[in-house]
Design a protein around this motif. Structure first.
Motif, short mmCIF file in Angstrom:
data_model
loop_
_atom_site.label_atom_id
_atom_site.label_comp_id
_atom_site.label_asym_id
_atom_site.label_seq_id
_atom_site.Cartn_x
_atom_site.Cartn_y
_atom_site.Cartn_z
N GLU A 267 34.88 42.67 28.99
CA GLU A 267 35.55 41.91 29.60
C GLU A 267 35.86 42.20 30.33
N LEU A 268 35.91 40.79 31.50
CA LEU A 268 36.62 41.42 33.00
C LEU A 268 37.63 40.19 33.36
N SER A 269 38.04 39.07 32.45
CA SER A 269 38.55 38.15 32.76
C SER A 269 39.82 38.46 32.98
N HIS A 270 40.23 40.20 33.29
CA HIS A 270 41.25 39.88 33.69
C HIS A 270 41.20 40.18 35.21
N LEU A 271 40.69 40.44 35.50
CA LEU A 271 40.41 41.05 36.97
C LEU A 271 40.26 39.81 37.81
N GLU A 272 40.44 38.35 37.14
CA GLU A 272 40.07 37.48 37.78
C GLU A 272 41.73 35.92 37.92
N ARG A 273 42.62 36.71 36.76
CA ARG A 273 43.86 36.49 37.05
C ARG A 273 44.75 35.91 38.05
N GLU A 279 54.05 43.14 40.79
CA GLU A 279 52.65 43.39 41.26
C GLU A 279 52.68 44.06 42.77
#
Length: 346
Positions: A267-273, A279
């Motif tokens: 699950e790598l969807s957080h890399l595309e947010r 930050e």
């Protein structure tokens, strides 16, 4: 070698950097042996007398040693480059100047082109502001010392007037501030940022900066069998070379079917947010303050101190990078460091 270095330290000598060659002697045989036998040493006082000295090597001709050529008045002129000075954020009018320059460029259109234009405009406006309100620090120190000396000489033969006494007092107070600025500039030029300003003298920082300049300067470059000299010719040759090797990716003859490999899925969807402003600000303010991440001369101190002015345009560019990926519409080839220096802003 350790004893040799210790003797040099006792004699207060240091070796002058040799440009263009690693070794100065060869045994001239098929299985060649090379060594650095020939050296040039100097004292700090001699370096102060000849700050533009430059050591290079010439062809060995009939000898197995290469002759060393010392130029006492080398041309180190590299064109005026923009450098963000670490003391600028403390100066009156700095933030107003940055805001005025940054907002002078409209924020619509390609975000990368807009960001580049805003940085260029800011660099130009800051340089003008610095020349007008801060000026040449070394020249101001020289003038202040000369005026104080003349007042001191006059006081030997007569009583100074009230105005002369006030002027002498003001000049002495201003001189302390100017010397502090000069030391700050010298420290930044030397790149010895691990040393605090009070640890060593201003001369030490300037000497180290000159040594760095001797090591980093390119006096000539070979292009198609011809040697080019001079900053403009070298910069043009470097730009031409790198522009020639920039190209586009060609079609691949084969591709890999990753689905057929049955690899484990993560699950790598957080890399595309989208990037979050807090930050990004944390990373920007965590950069080394007095080091420039690129050839444009802006250091981490500029981004950290002016983040409230520049953050909107930076966030637009970063989110566009996330959305567009490698396909950036409407962007020309990236400008190179040599072109930036040549144009007087990099």
């Amino acid at each position: 070698m350790g004893r040799f270095r210790a003797k040099l330290n006792r004699l207060e000598l240091k070796e002058m950097y040799l440009n263009g060659r690693k070794f100065t002697w060869s045994n001239e045989r098929e299985n060649v042996t090379v060594e650095k036998i020939d050296h040039v040493f100097m004292t700090s006082d001699w370096e102060d007398l000849y700050p533009a000295s430059f050591l290079s090597a010439v062809g060995s001709v009939i000898s197995d040693h290469c002759p060393l050529l010392m130029d006492l008045h080398a041309d180190f002129h590299m064109g005026r480059r923009f450098r963000f000075e670490s003391f600028w954020p403390k100066a009156e009018g700095f933030m107003d100047t940055v805001a005025l320059a940054w907002n002078s460029v409209p924020s619509f259109g390609n975000p990368f082109v807009v960001l580049d234009a805003k940085l260029r405009a800011t660099a130009k406006r800051l340089q003008t502001w610095s020349d007008r309100w801060i000026g040449n620090v070394k020249l101001q120190i020289t003038i202040a010392l000369e005026v104080i000396l003349r007042l001191d000489v006059a006081s030997d033969s007569r009583q100074l007037s009230r105005g002369e006494q006030d002027l002498r007092r003001i000049l002495k107070r201003k001189l302390l501030g100017l010397c502090s600025l000069e030391r700050t500039i010298a420290r930044q030029r030397s790149r010895l940022l691990y040393l605090k300003e009070g640890d060593v003298t201003t001369k030490f920082f300037f000497r180290h900066a000159r040594q760095r300049q001797r090591r980093n300067i390119i006096t000539s470059i070979k292009k198609e069998g011809e040697y080019l000299t001079g900053h403009e010719s070298i910069a043009a040759a470097v730009d031409e070379y790198y522009e020639s090797i920039f190209g586009s990716a060609s079609e691949r003859a084969y591709t890999i079917n990753l689905d057929a490999l049955d690899l484990p899925r993560l699950e790598l969807s957080h890399l595309e947010r989208p990037f979050m402003e807090d930050e990004v600000e944390k990373i920007v303010k965590g950069m080394p303050l007095d080091k420039a991440p690129g050839p444009d001369g802006f250091t981490g101190r500029f981004y950290a101190s002016c983040w409230h002015i520049i953050k909107t345009d930076f966030m637009r560019a970063m989110n566009a990078f996330l959305s567009w990926g490698h396909a950036w519409p409407g962007i020309d080839k990236p400008s190179l460091g040599c072109s930036a220096a040549k144009n007087g802003w990099g």
